[in-house]
Design a protein around this motif. Structure first.
Motif, PDB file in Angstrom:
ATOM      1  N   TRP A  94       0.845  -1.194   0.000  1.00  0.00           N
ATOM      2  CA  TRP A  94       0.000   0.000   0.000  1.00  0.00           C
ATOM      3  C   TRP A  94       0.886   1.252   0.000  1.00  0.00           C
ATOM      4  CZ3 TRP A  94      -5.315   0.338  -0.343  1.00  0.00           C
ATOM      5  CH2 TRP A  94      -6.019  -0.859  -0.209  1.00  0.00           C
ATOM      6  N   GLY A 125      -8.368   1.515  -3.297  1.00  0.00           N
ATOM      7  CA  GLY A 125      -7.990   2.731  -2.592  1.00  0.00           C
ATOM      8  C   GLY A 125      -8.919   3.021  -1.438  1.00  0.00           C
ATOM      9  N   GLN A 127      -9.807   6.313   1.152  1.00  0.00           N
ATOM     10  CA  GLN A 127      -9.609   7.742   1.413  1.00  0.00           C
ATOM     11  C   GLN A 127      -9.696   8.050   2.896  1.00  0.00           C
ATOM     12  OE1 GLN A 127     -12.373  10.292  -0.634  1.00  0.00           O
ATOM     13  NE2 GLN A 127     -11.704  12.139   0.408  1.00  0.00           N
ATOM     14  N   TRP A 155     -11.855  11.291  -3.015  1.00  0.00           N
ATOM     15  CA  TRP A 155     -10.576  10.718  -3.430  1.00  0.00           C
ATOM     16  C   TRP A 155      -9.444  11.734  -3.452  1.00  0.00           C
ATOM     17  CZ3 TRP A 155     -13.333   7.058  -2.254  1.00  0.00           C
ATOM     18  CH2 TRP A 155     -14.541   6.762  -2.861  1.00  0.00           C
ATOM     19  N   THR A 157      -6.037  13.366  -2.674  1.00  0.00           N
ATOM     20  CA  THR A 157      -4.751  12.776  -2.295  1.00  0.00           C
ATOM     21  C   THR A 157      -4.077  13.536  -1.160  1.00  0.00           C
ATOM     22  OG1 THR A 157      -3.928  13.897  -4.283  1.00  0.00           O
ATOM     23  CG2 THR A 157      -4.130  11.511  -4.372  1.00  0.00           C
ATOM     24  N   MET A 160      -4.764   9.819   0.941  1.00  0.00           N
ATOM     25  CA  MET A 160      -5.373   8.767   0.137  1.00  0.00           C
ATOM     26  C   MET A 160      -4.439   7.574   0.053  1.00  0.00           C
ATOM     27  SD  MET A 160      -8.151   8.120  -1.679  1.00  0.00           S
ATOM     28  CE  MET A 160      -8.595   6.674  -2.645  1.00  0.00           C
ATOM     29  N   TYR A 162      -3.570   4.029  -1.673  1.00  0.00           N
ATOM     30  CA  TYR A 162      -3.823   3.213  -2.859  1.00  0.00           C
ATOM     31  C   TYR A 162      -3.033   1.921  -2.772  1.00  0.00           C
ATOM     32  CZ  TYR A 162      -6.473   6.477  -5.778  1.00  0.00           C
ATOM     33  OH  TYR A 162      -7.453   7.283  -6.305  1.00  0.00           O
ATOM     34  N   ALA A 188      -8.511   8.412  -9.685  1.00  0.00           N
ATOM     35  CA  ALA A 188      -9.599   7.628  -9.101  1.00  0.00           C
ATOM     36  C   ALA A 188     -10.499   7.032 -10.182  1.00  0.00           C
ATOM     37  CB  ALA A 188     -10.415   8.497  -8.152  1.00  0.00           C
ATOM     38  N   LEU A 198     -13.207   1.843  -4.649  1.00  0.00           N
ATOM     39  CA  LEU A 198     -12.651   2.846  -3.747  1.00  0.00           C
ATOM     40  C   LEU A 198     -13.650   3.076  -2.625  1.00  0.00           C
ATOM     41  CD1 LEU A 198     -11.376   5.515  -6.350  1.00  0.00           C
ATOM     42  CD2 LEU A 198     -10.070   3.651  -5.309  1.00  0.00           C
TER      43      LEU A 198
END
Length: 338
Positions: A94, A125, A127, A155, A157, A160, A162, A188, A198
């Motif tokens: 991750w 992902g 958030q 979403w 960043t 965030m 991912y 996203a 997500l």
């Protein structure tokens, strides 16, 4: 920070990537990350995106995480390129992106661990929740309200996480987005188009309002070029799929058209038509200014700033939008399919 306890032994490892242009707030970001307890990152990658670095970054603020921190340089190519420079060196399953102007809360690492542990194999992902502190003794300014909108952003960043494999599959961030605007929404959409899901997590990150001059709202109109690129890449309905607010571009176009028609009719010796078009421009500009003044502190400085910028913003927004459509004609999205 504490070492990973046994209760987190089955939680996937993660790396943190922080792009920076050397702002003083980086020290607060690193200090807060080091103070978070629970499930620490395997590494922290700070990507220096200054075109010509002058002076050292405040890396000592990372405290107990200093031994896990490394720096890279991305040459001033913007946050999308800086994040790509960082995550492409990550080996953890991750990658968590943080902006250099945020501060994670003390329980952030523990709640992140819960977010990651609860992710199924289809989750690409997760958030974090953003909290924007606003003044308690007055109404927020236009700039402060705009920053507070990040609390509802999808979403973003600023915080965030991912799955690194998902980033690799879609080739990461699209570096045609040169600003900290829409590059996260584009990523996203491509991650979801590749078959990943997500979701929102439980962890919370504080996002203070950074200082800005009175013309900041004028400069942010450059983002309309990025909206044009999003339309080229993802179609006209991308606003809905990305969970993004539609904005006032249509109204800005009408107000700008009123100004242009008024000028053209005046030059052609048609005073009635020029007056009608000028009235349309004046009403549209007044409505825009009042919509920005009414919820604010209504100080003399704020009112004069809103009046001046409300005149300038509509034509600038349309100009940047048109420039983006022209510059990005024929643009195709990055990434493949899952």
């Amino acid at each position: 920070m504490t070492d990973t306890p046994s209760s987190f032994s089955s939680v996937p490892a993660y790396a943190v990537v922080v792009p920076t242009i050397g702002r003083p707030c980086l020290a607060d970001c690193l200090r807060a990350l080091a103070a978070a307890t629970g499930h620490p990152p395997t590494e922290v990658v700070v990507v220096d995106d200054r075109p010509a670095p002058a002076g050292e970054l405040p890396l000592e603020a990372a405290g107990v995480l200093r031994g896990r921190l490394r720096t890279l340089r991305s040459g001033g190519r913007g946050p999308a390129a800086a994040r790509n420079t960082g995550w492409r060196t990550v080996t953890a399953p991750w990658t968590v992106f943080l902006d250099d102007d945020v501060q994670v809360l003390p329980d952030w690492s523990r709640l992140l661990a819960e977010d990651l542990a609860g992710a199924d194999g289809a989750t690409g992902g997760i958030q974090g929740r953003l909290c924007v502190p606003l003044p308690a003794d007055r109404r927020p300014t236009d700039w402060e309200r705009g920053t507070a909108g990040l609390e509802r952003a999808a979403w973003a960043t600023a915080d965030m996480a991912y799955r690194t494999a998902a980033l690799a599959q879609v080739h990461g961030f699209d570096e045609r987005f040169p600003r900290a605007f829409r590059e996260d929404a584009d990523l996203a959409l491509r991650v979801r188009d590749a078959g990943w899901t997500l979701r929102r997590g439980r962890r919370t990150t504080r996002h203070p309002v950074r200082p800005a001059d009175r013309w900041v709202s004028v400069r942010t109109q450059r983002g309309n070029a990025d909206d044009a690129l999003m339309t080229r890449l993802h179609g006209r309905d991308w606003w809905i799929r990305a969970g993004a607010p539609r904005g006032r571009l249509a109204r800005h176009a009408l107000v700008t058209a009123g100004a242009l028609v008024a000028a053209g009719c005046a030059a052609a010796g048609r005073p009635r038509a020029a007056g009608a078009a000028a009235a349309l421009w004046a009403l549209g500009t007044a409505e825009f200014a009042l919509a920005r003044i009414a919820p604010g502190p209504r100080t003399a400085r704020e009112i004069t700033t809103m009046l001046a910028t409300s005149v300038v913003i509509p034509p600038l927004a349309i100009r940047h939008w048109a420039d983006g459509l022209i510059r990005h004609r024929g643009a195709a999205p990055l990434g493949g399919t899952r």
